[in-house]
Scaffold this motif. Structure first.
Motif, PDB file in Angstrom:
ATOM      1  N   ALA A  39      35.855 -13.470 -17.006  1.00  0.00           N
ATOM      2  CA  ALA A  39      35.246 -12.287 -16.404  1.00  0.00           C
ATOM      3  C   ALA A  39      33.981 -12.692 -15.660  1.00  0.00           C
ATOM      4  O   ALA A  39      33.038 -13.192 -16.270  1.00  0.00           O
ATOM      5  N   PRO A  40      33.967 -12.513 -14.336  1.00  0.00           N
ATOM      6  CA  PRO A  40      32.738 -12.855 -13.607  1.00  0.00           C
ATOM      7  C   PRO A  40      31.639 -11.842 -13.925  1.00  0.00           C
ATOM      8  O   PRO A  40      31.909 -10.654 -14.084  1.00  0.00           O
ATOM      9  N   PRO A  41      30.419 -12.313 -14.058  1.00  0.00           N
ATOM     10  CA  PRO A  41      29.318 -11.380 -14.293  1.00  0.00           C
ATOM     11  C   PRO A  41      29.036 -10.565 -13.036  1.00  0.00           C
ATOM     12  O   PRO A  41      29.517 -10.897 -11.943  1.00  0.00           O
ATOM     13  N   ALA A  47      19.504 -11.424  -7.963  1.00  0.00           N
ATOM     14  CA  ALA A  47      20.077 -12.684  -8.448  1.00  0.00           C
ATOM     15  C   ALA A  47      21.301 -13.128  -7.658  1.00  0.00           C
ATOM     16  O   ALA A  47      21.584 -14.324  -7.587  1.00  0.00           O
ATOM     17  N   ALA A  48      22.026 -12.205  -7.070  1.00  0.00           N
ATOM     18  CA  ALA A  48      23.289 -12.530  -6.397  1.00  0.00           C
ATOM     19  C   ALA A  48      23.160 -13.614  -5.320  1.00  0.00           C
ATOM     20  O   ALA A  48      23.988 -14.536  -5.282  1.00  0.00           O
ATOM     21  N   PRO A  49      22.146 -13.578  -4.441  1.00  0.00           N
ATOM     22  CA  PRO A  49      22.047 -14.648  -3.435  1.00  0.00           C
ATOM     23  C   PRO A  49      21.802 -16.029  -4.047  1.00  0.00           C
ATOM     24  O   PRO A  49      22.317 -17.029  -3.558  1.00  0.00           O
ATOM     25  N   PHE A  50      21.039 -16.078  -5.143  1.00  0.00           N
ATOM     26  CA  PHE A  50      20.801 -17.359  -5.808  1.00  0.00           C
ATOM     27  C   PHE A  50      22.098 -17.887  -6.414  1.00  0.00           C
ATOM     28  O   PHE A  50      22.384 -19.087  -6.357  1.00  0.00           O
ATOM     29  N   CYS A  51      22.879 -16.992  -6.991  1.00  0.00           N
ATOM     30  CA  CYS A  51      24.158 -17.400  -7.592  1.00  0.00           C
ATOM     31  C   CYS A  51      25.141 -17.888  -6.532  1.00  0.00           C
ATOM     32  O   CYS A  51      25.855 -18.873  -6.753  1.00  0.00           O
ATOM     33  N   ALA A  52      25.178 -17.227  -5.395  1.00  0.00           N
ATOM     34  CA  ALA A  52      26.068 -17.667  -4.317  1.00  0.00           C
ATOM     35  C   ALA A  52      25.646 -19.047  -3.809  1.00  0.00           C
ATOM     36  O   ALA A  52      26.495 -19.909  -3.545  1.00  0.00           O
ATOM     37  N   ALA A  53      24.344 -19.272  -3.692  1.00  0.00           N
ATOM     38  CA  ALA A  53      23.850 -20.588  -3.272  1.00  0.00           C
ATOM     39  C   ALA A  53      24.173 -21.647  -4.326  1.00  0.00           C
ATOM     40  O   ALA A  53      24.559 -22.776  -3.990  1.00  0.00           O
ATOM     41  N   LEU A  54      24.042 -21.286  -5.594  1.00  0.00           N
ATOM     42  CA  LEU A  54      24.371 -22.217  -6.677  1.00  0.00           C
ATOM     43  C   LEU A  54      25.843 -22.601  -6.613  1.00  0.00           C
ATOM     44  O   LEU A  54      26.185 -23.775  -6.752  1.00  0.00           O
ATOM     45  N   ASP A  55      26.717 -21.638  -6.380  1.00  0.00           N
ATOM     46  CA  ASP A  55      28.149 -21.917  -6.309  1.00  0.00           C
ATOM     47  C   ASP A  55      28.444 -22.978  -5.245  1.00  0.00           C
ATOM     48  O   ASP A  55      29.250 -23.878  -5.462  1.00  0.00           O
ATOM     49  N   ILE A  92      24.288 -13.586 -15.360  1.00  0.00           N
ATOM     50  CA  ILE A  92      24.563 -12.858 -16.600  1.00  0.00           C
ATOM     51  C   ILE A  92      23.329 -12.066 -17.024  1.00  0.00           C
ATOM     52  O   ILE A  92      22.220 -12.326 -16.551  1.00  0.00           O
ATOM     53  N   ALA A  93      23.529 -11.136 -17.934  1.00  0.00           N
ATOM     54  CA  ALA A  93      22.403 -10.419 -18.533  1.00  0.00           C
ATOM     55  C   ALA A  93      21.669 -11.372 -19.473  1.00  0.00           C
ATOM     56  O   ALA A  93      22.265 -12.304 -20.024  1.00  0.00           O
ATOM     57  N   ARG A  94      20.403 -11.143 -19.660  1.00  0.00           N
ATOM     58  CA  ARG A  94      19.600 -12.001 -20.538  1.00  0.00           C
ATOM     59  C   ARG A  94      20.157 -11.932 -21.956  1.00  0.00           C
ATOM     60  O   ARG A  94      20.267 -10.855 -22.539  1.00  0.00           O
ATOM     61  N   PRO A  95      20.520 -13.081 -22.542  1.00  0.00           N
ATOM     62  CA  PRO A  95      21.086 -13.059 -23.894  1.00  0.00           C
ATOM     63  C   PRO A  95      20.031 -12.737 -24.949  1.00  0.00           C
ATOM     64  O   PRO A  95      18.866 -13.110 -24.831  1.00  0.00           O
ATOM     65  N   ASP A  96      20.466 -12.055 -26.009  1.00  0.00           N
ATOM     66  CA  ASP A  96      19.560 -11.633 -27.083  1.00  0.00           C
ATOM     67  C   ASP A  96      18.882 -12.798 -27.789  1.00  0.00           C
ATOM     68  O   ASP A  96      17.749 -12.679 -28.232  1.00  0.00           O
ATOM     69  N   ARG A 132      15.050 -17.121 -11.809  1.00  0.00           N
ATOM     70  CA  ARG A 132      15.277 -15.811 -11.191  1.00  0.00           C
ATOM     71  C   ARG A 132      16.676 -15.268 -11.441  1.00  0.00           C
ATOM     72  O   ARG A 132      16.938 -14.091 -11.181  1.00  0.00           O
ATOM     73  N   ALA A 133      17.578 -16.106 -11.911  1.00  0.00           N
ATOM     74  CA  ALA A 133      18.920 -15.676 -12.328  1.00  0.00           C
ATOM     75  C   ALA A 133      19.262 -16.456 -13.595  1.00  0.00           C
ATOM     76  O   ALA A 133      18.959 -17.646 -13.688  1.00  0.00           O
ATOM     77  N   TYR A 134      19.870 -15.783 -14.549  1.00  0.00           N
ATOM     78  CA  TYR A 134      20.306 -16.466 -15.764  1.00  0.00           C
ATOM     79  C   TYR A 134      21.646 -17.140 -15.500  1.00  0.00           C
ATOM     80  O   TYR A 134      22.592 -16.508 -15.024  1.00  0.00           O
ATOM     81  N   VAL A 135      21.695 -18.432 -15.794  1.00  0.00           N
ATOM     82  CA  VAL A 135      22.911 -19.231 -15.615  1.00  0.00           C
ATOM     83  C   VAL A 135      23.367 -19.673 -16.995  1.00  0.00           C
ATOM     84  O   VAL A 135      22.604 -20.270 -17.743  1.00  0.00           O
ATOM     85  N   GLU A 136      24.626 -19.368 -17.322  1.00  0.00           N
ATOM     86  CA  GLU A 136      25.189 -19.718 -18.624  1.00  0.00           C
ATOM     87  C   GLU A 136      26.245 -20.796 -18.443  1.00  0.00           C
ATOM     88  O   GLU A 136      27.078 -20.725 -17.539  1.00  0.00           O
ATOM     89  N   VAL A 137      26.201 -21.797 -19.310  1.00  0.00           N
ATOM     90  CA  VAL A 137      27.207 -22.852 -19.330  1.00  0.00           C
ATOM     91  C   VAL A 137      27.781 -22.911 -20.735  1.00  0.00           C
ATOM     92  O   VAL A 137      27.042 -23.114 -21.697  1.00  0.00           O
ATOM     93  N   THR A 138      29.083 -22.725 -20.847  1.00  0.00           N
ATOM     94  CA  THR A 138      29.770 -22.806 -22.130  1.00  0.00           C
ATOM     95  C   THR A 138      30.500 -24.131 -22.198  1.00  0.00           C
ATOM     96  O   THR A 138      31.338 -24.430 -21.342  1.00  0.00           O
TER      97      THR A 138
END
Length: 166
Positions: A39-41, A47-55, A92-96, A132-138
């Motif tokens: 499921a994509p966040p 945050a969206a432009p930073f995520c697109a640049a990261l991709d 992603i949303a900030r994790p608890d 500025r954007a939360y990046v999660e790596v599993t």
């Protein structure tokens, strides 16, 4: 009509056709297990432009595992290898678990701090802090000799595309 064509085939072919078809279906299903859905966040507008640049900046391989993005295709998700598969999600949303003390359990790798926790299945989940954007790596159990092995290559891309700040 189709039945008459089938009965015209030699007996060994008629007997082996159903098991061969089942085997083919089984192999097709096994081949697609590693390309399951993620499921994509839905990142914030900021945050969206930073995520697109990261991709666009992410490496095509990590520790010898080539990039194989999950479905549905999204500029907010990426993956490497097929099984077990390392998955990155941006925005992603900030994790608890970062609420207690975001830097208490946050190693810095190539200039990027990562909070981390168990994924509940023997692997680890890492999330950037103070970006500025939360990046999660599993990283699932057994994906790499050391569970943090993919982070240096991914940290370089994060550092280049997702600025520090909240």
């Amino acid at each position: 009509m189709a039945l008459s064509r089938l009965s015209a085939l030699p007996a060994p072919v008629r007997w082996l056709a159903p098991p061969a078809a089942l085997l083919g279906c089984g192999l097709l299903l096994l081949g697609n297990l590693g390309s399951g859905e993620v499921a994509p966040p839905v990142p914030s507008a900021g945050a969206a432009p930073f995520c697109a640049a990261l991709d666009r900046a992410l490496p095509q391989s990590v520790q010898g595992h080539r990039r194989q993005d999950p479905s549905p295709a999204s500029p907010y998700t990426a993956a490497w290898a097929s099984s077990p598969r390392t998955v990155l999600r941006c925005g992603i949303a900030r994790p608890d678990y970062l609420d207690d003390d975001p830097l208490a359990n946050a190693p810095e790798i190539n200039g990027v701090q990562w909070g981390f926790t168990s994924d509940g299945a023997g692997g680890h989940r890492f999330v950037t802090t103070l970006r500025r954007a939360y990046v999660e790596v599993t990283v699932p159990e057994g994906a790499y000799p050391n569970y943090a092995d993919p982070l240096p290559a991914l940290s370089d891309a994060v550092k280049a595309t997702v600025p520090e700040g909240l």
